[in-house]
Design an enzyme around this catalytic site. Structure first.
Site, PDB file in Angstrom:
ATOM      1  CD  GLU A   1      17.983  65.695  71.602  1.00 55.36           C
ATOM      2  OE1 GLU A   1      18.019  66.346  72.651  1.00 55.36           O
ATOM      3  OE2 GLU A   1      17.420  64.596  71.528  1.00 55.36           O
TER       4      GLU A   1
ATOM      5  CG  HIS B   1      16.870  61.708  68.936  1.00 57.68           C
ATOM      6  ND1 HIS B   1      16.382  62.483  69.958  1.00 57.68           N
ATOM      7  CD2 HIS B   1      15.820  60.950  68.510  1.00 57.68           C
ATOM      8  CE1 HIS B   1      15.102  62.208  70.142  1.00 57.68           C
ATOM      9  NE2 HIS B   1      14.741  61.294  69.278  1.00 57.68           N
TER      10      HIS B   1
HETATM   11  P1  NAI Z   1       8.790  51.335  64.387  1.00 55.02           P
HETATM   12  O1  NAI Z   1       8.103  50.357  65.294  1.00 55.02           O
HETATM   13  O2  NAI Z   1       8.006  52.083  63.375  1.00 55.02           O
HETATM   14  O3  NAI Z   1      10.000  50.610  63.598  1.00 55.02           O
HETATM   15  C1  NAI Z   1      10.952  49.779  64.193  1.00 55.02           C
HETATM   16  C2  NAI Z   1      11.437  48.779  63.133  1.00 55.02           C
HETATM   17  O4  NAI Z   1      12.588  48.097  63.625  1.00 55.02           O
HETATM   18  C3  NAI Z   1      10.396  47.713  62.793  1.00 55.02           C
HETATM   19  O5  NAI Z   1      10.200  47.683  61.383  1.00 55.02           O
HETATM   20  C4  NAI Z   1      11.031  46.405  63.293  1.00 55.02           C
HETATM   21  O6  NAI Z   1      10.723  45.281  62.489  1.00 55.02           O
HETATM   22  C5  NAI Z   1      12.509  46.749  63.186  1.00 55.02           C
HETATM   23  N1  NAI Z   1      13.372  45.930  64.049  1.00 55.02           N
HETATM   24  C6  NAI Z   1      13.172  45.504  65.311  1.00 55.02           C
HETATM   25  N2  NAI Z   1      14.225  44.805  65.753  1.00 55.02           N
HETATM   26  C7  NAI Z   1      15.124  44.772  64.729  1.00 55.02           C
HETATM   27  C8  NAI Z   1      16.414  44.202  64.568  1.00 55.02           C
HETATM   28  N3  NAI Z   1      16.995  43.524  65.549  1.00 55.02           N
HETATM   29  N4  NAI Z   1      17.039  44.370  63.392  1.00 55.02           N
HETATM   30  C9  NAI Z   1      16.459  45.071  62.386  1.00 55.02           C
HETATM   31  N5  NAI Z   1      15.252  45.650  62.492  1.00 55.02           N
HETATM   32  C10 NAI Z   1      14.588  45.498  63.643  1.00 55.02           C
HETATM   33  O7  NAI Z   1       9.561  52.341  65.388  1.00 55.02           O
HETATM   34  P2  NAI Z   1      10.058  53.843  65.084  1.00 55.02           P
HETATM   35  O8  NAI Z   1       9.024  54.795  65.526  1.00 55.02           O
HETATM   36  O9  NAI Z   1      10.606  53.922  63.712  1.00 55.02           O
HETATM   37  O10 NAI Z   1      11.251  53.980  66.158  1.00 55.02           O
HETATM   38  C11 NAI Z   1      12.533  53.435  65.930  1.00 55.02           C
HETATM   39  C12 NAI Z   1      13.565  54.113  66.815  1.00 55.02           C
HETATM   40  O11 NAI Z   1      13.542  55.517  66.569  1.00 55.02           O
HETATM   41  C13 NAI Z   1      13.330  53.934  68.325  1.00 55.02           C
HETATM   42  O12 NAI Z   1      14.570  53.852  68.968  1.00 55.02           O
HETATM   43  C14 NAI Z   1      12.627  55.223  68.692  1.00 55.02           C
HETATM   44  O13 NAI Z   1      12.778  55.570  70.050  1.00 55.02           O
HETATM   45  C15 NAI Z   1      13.341  56.211  67.778  1.00 55.02           C
HETATM   46  N6  NAI Z   1      12.606  57.450  67.505  1.00 55.02           N
HETATM   47  C16 NAI Z   1      11.243  57.406  67.288  1.00 55.02           C
HETATM   48  C17 NAI Z   1      10.553  58.576  67.058  1.00 55.02           C
HETATM   49  C18 NAI Z   1       9.069  58.555  66.828  1.00 55.02           C
HETATM   50  O14 NAI Z   1       8.438  59.625  66.834  1.00 55.02           O
HETATM   51  N7  NAI Z   1       8.464  57.406  66.611  1.00 55.02           N
HETATM   52  C19 NAI Z   1      11.238  59.886  67.010  1.00 55.02           C
HETATM   53  C20 NAI Z   1      12.673  59.789  67.160  1.00 55.02           C
HETATM   54  C21 NAI Z   1      13.305  58.615  67.422  1.00 55.02           C
END
Ligand code: NAI
Length: 285
Positions: free
Chosen positions: A153, A141
């Site tokens: 993490e 994480h």
């Molecule tokens: P985001 O919405 O910016 O990006 C997610 C991406 O995943 C999108 O480009 C989407 O098209 C893609 N996606 C969706 N389903 C998919 C699939 N089946 N195969 C391939 N790509 C797919 O979201 P973000 O913020 O990058 O978050 C991603 C992960 O990271 C989540 O699990 C979130 O909880 C975690 N996270 C987010 C943080 C934040 O501050 N935004 C911090 C730490 C972890």
């Protein structure tokens, strides 16, 4: 175990950051998303970030090109998975989407590959259970923005093997991060503490106690937080915040974790924060 080939699934804000830092550490990176357009967006974001580093004199033009040259984008899962030593999944914070993806990835990856999730709150043990290699599944994480924040993490699922844990701990260090070991409970440590605070901040807005600006000022000037909780929520993404609160609420069954209705409303409106140009604040020009 020696890691050289890293596959990042999901080229959003987190996935692109993870790909950038991994390539910066000299690893070969494949960056995957469902649509070519999203892959390109992720690669562009990395290019822009690196260009800013060059402007600031922290990176040379050659180093920038070197990092970019180590990242290959693709929208084909099979190609992304085929040679991976480790996969770091960073798709939306939704258990169904993640388990489906791990189910698909498992037979596509080499037997030795570690499958890691960047989930903010979802159960690693449950994600691992859909694969034939639960001992090689782990939580990795990263924090947002990945190139800046030091913490990773490292989450042990119930079945996570010792060698896998050590490999991921070492990989995080190679990427210039400081890993911290935690066990697999909803929200782990970071979001179990952070997200209820953000949710409570949104409640104060919802109940008319104060405007978002005032809430942020109180926490910045009064508690010395570098960023107010409402600004931070917009930065993280309100959809992600809501998913995390729902995971805490469901996982512990305790009403103290109920998501604020105002948070739900914003997500339903598609006001997800900075990434959509509008959240509690307006980022459209
Ligand atoms: P985001 O919405 O910016 O990006 C997610 C991406 O995943 C999108 O480009 C989407 O098209 C893609 N996606 C969706 N389903 C998919 C699939 N089946 N195969 C391939 N790509 C797919 O979201 P973000 O913020 O990058 O978050 C991603 C992960 O990271 C989540 O699990 C979130 O909880 C975690 N996270 C987010 C943080 C934040 O501050 N935004 C911090 C730490 C972890």
């Amino acid at each position: 175990m020696n890691i050289q080939k890293v596959t990042v699934i999901g080229a959003g804000q987190m996935g692109s950051g993870i790909a950038q830092v991994a390539a910066g550490a000299g690893l070969d990176v494949k960056l995957h998303d469902i649509e070519e357009e999203y892959v390109q967006k992720g690669l562009q974001r990395i290019g822009k970030n690196l260009a800013r580093q060059v402007e600031k004199g922290r990176l040379t033009e050659e180093e920038k090109e070197g990092v970019l040259g180590r990242i290959q984008g693709t929208n084909r899962l099979q190609e992304a998975a085929r040679e991976a030593d480790i996969v770091v999944e960073a798709v939306v914070e939704n258990l169904h989407v993640k388990t489906e993806l791990f189910r698909q990835l498992d037979p596509l990856c080499p037997d030795h590959a570690i499958l890691a999730s960047n989930t903010s709150s979802l159960p690693i043990t449950e994600i691992a259970a859909v694969t034939q290699r639960p001992e090689r599944v782990i939580g990795m994480h990263f924090m947002n923005p990945v190139p800046v924040m030091k913490l990773v993490e490292v989450i042990r699922g119930l079945a996570t093997g010792e060698e896998v844990y050590r490999t991921v701990d070492e990989l995080a260090r190679r990427m210039g991060k400081s890993p911290v070991e935690v066990n697999d409970y909803p929200g782990f440590v970071s979001n179990r503490i952070l997200m209820p605070m953000i949710n409570e901040a949104i409640y104060t807005v919802y109940e008319g106690v104060a405007e978002p600006e005032a809430v942020d000022q109180v926490m910045k000037l009064g508690m010395n937080h570098p960023m107010g909780p409402i600004t931070l929520a917009d930065f993280i993404g309100l959809d992600t915040c809501l998913y995390i609160m729902e995971t805490l609420y469901e996982g512990f069954g305790d009403p103290k974790y109920r998501p604020c209705p105002l948070l739900r409303k914003y997500v339903k409106a598609g006001w997800l924060g900075r990434k959509t140009g509008r959240g509690f604040y307006n980022y459209e020009r």
